[in-house]
Design an enzyme around this catalytic site. Structure first.
Site, mmCIF file in Angstrom:
data_model
loop_
_atom_site.group_PDB
_atom_site.id
_atom_site.type_symbol
_atom_site.label_atom_id
_atom_site.label_comp_id
_atom_site.label_asym_id
_atom_site.label_seq_id
_atom_site.Cartn_x
_atom_site.Cartn_y
_atom_site.Cartn_z
ATOM 1 N N CYS A 66 9.739 39.476 36.185
ATOM 2 C CA CYS A 66 9.986 39.628 37.393
ATOM 3 C C CYS A 66 10.760 40.579 37.965
ATOM 4 C CB CYS A 66 10.655 38.215 38.275
ATOM 5 S SG CYS A 66 10.413 37.868 39.636
ATOM 6 N N HIS A 87 7.184 34.170 34.803
ATOM 7 C CA HIS A 87 8.409 33.550 34.066
ATOM 8 C C HIS A 87 8.463 32.816 32.726
ATOM 9 C CE1 HIS A 87 11.661 34.967 37.206
ATOM 10 N NE2 HIS A 87 10.950 34.789 38.086
ATOM 11 N N GLU A 130 10.501 32.129 30.527
ATOM 12 C CA GLU A 130 11.872 31.397 30.263
ATOM 13 C C GLU A 130 11.932 30.143 31.195
ATOM 14 O OE1 GLU A 130 11.672 33.901 32.439
ATOM 15 O OE2 GLU A 130 13.094 33.622 33.898
#
Lengths: 229, 79
Positions: A86, A201, A203
């Site tokens: 990002c 993302h 994560e």
């Protein structure tokens, strides 16, 4: 092996990245303040999401000059793995570690939702064992990937497009493109294959408690690649 | 000296911000507003010995930081 997460002023996914690397994947992970250098024994560097320097001027434009970035550049040149997520992707393009740029979403809205991704390249250090279609969240206002015609052709010819926005069946369509990115591009690698930038993302999709574990495939791919050496 | 820098998106780069402004002002009843392109303006106060030095500084600033040459062009004037 050892990982590091760079913390810029305004990063806000840094702790999520550490959690995913250290607690979900079991890799010792150091937080590196933007004023410091990444230690030489780090094998995997993550540039996390957020709003470094408040996104002032252009997203990533000021973070590029942070002292830590010099050591990120050196690590990238030595072939260590660098993952920009990002805002981290935005910083990598501004730092010219990846080609192109990220523009404002064509809809002008900040988008926060799950998207499907087609894993176009499943042979990079980051995508070994990543399924052909994965689901991950996006959360950005400037994720509209742009590059000139020659640049796009070079990306295609060199196989640098790693992830494309797609529908649930893996079809890359205009409707599944959330932000106007050229060629539905969601993530690219450098020519050497050791620097990956992506808007989604991983994560935030690294364990079932978060609703999806598809992001874990990507992190574990990088870790397995490094352990095997 | 004062530098006035304008950074514009290149003509081939689409500008959803400008398009949305154009659509909105047209809906508000402003007639004849055919196209809007949004950009950035910087006013920079400089300590420079002469105009040539100021120009050099501004070119450096624009090339390295203020504009991204992939998508933007810049112009400036010095007062």
């Amino acid at each position: 092996m050892k990982a590091a997460v760079i913390v810029f002023p305004g990063s806000n996914c840094d702790e999520d990245c550490r959690w995913a690397l250290q607690h979900v994947c079991g890799v010792p992970t150091e937080m590196v303040w933007f004023r410091h250098r990444v230690p030489d024994d780090v094998d995997l560097i993550v540039l996390p999401g957020g709003f470094s320097y408040g996104d002032y001027l252009r997203a990533g434009a000021l973070a590029r000059f942070a002292p830590a970035m010099e050591s990120v550049r050196e690590a990238a040149e030595k072939g260590r793995l660098v993952l920009g997520i990002c805002n981290g992707f935005q910083i990598l393009v501004e730092a010219h570690l990846l080609p192109g740029v990220l523009l404002r979403n064509t809809c002008l809205q900040f988008l926060c939702k799950d998207v499907f991704l087609k894993t176009v390249r499943r042979d990079t250090p980051f995508t070994l064992g990543v399924p052909e279609v994965v689901r991950m969240p996006i959360a950005h206002g400037m994720g509209n990937y742009y590059i000139d015609t020659d640049g796009l052709k070079a990306l295609q010819d060199n196989g640098q497009i790693v992830f494309q926005y797609c529908d649930h069946a893996g079809r890359v369509t205009a409707e599944s493109n959330p932000n106007g990115s050229l060629d539905n591009i969601a993530g690219i690698v450098n020519r050497a294959g050791n620097v990956l930038g992506m808007m989604p993302h991983p994560e935030r999709a690294a364990e079932d408690a978060l609703g999806c574990h598809d992001g874990r495939y990507l992190l574990e791919s990088a870790i397995r690649y490094l352990i095997k050496g | 000296m004062k530098g006035k820098v304008i950074v514009r998106l290149k003509s081939e780069v689409s500008d959803p911000q400008g398009m949305t402004i154009q659509q909105t002002v047209s809906k508000l009843g402003f007639e004849g507003v055919r196209k809007v392109r949004a950009g950035k303006f910087f006013e920079i106060e400089l300590d420079a010995a002469d105009r040539a030095t100021a120009e050099k500084t501004l070119h450096g600033l624009c090339d390295r930081i203020l504009a991204n040459p992939i998508i933007e062009d810049y112009t400036f004037e010095i007062e």
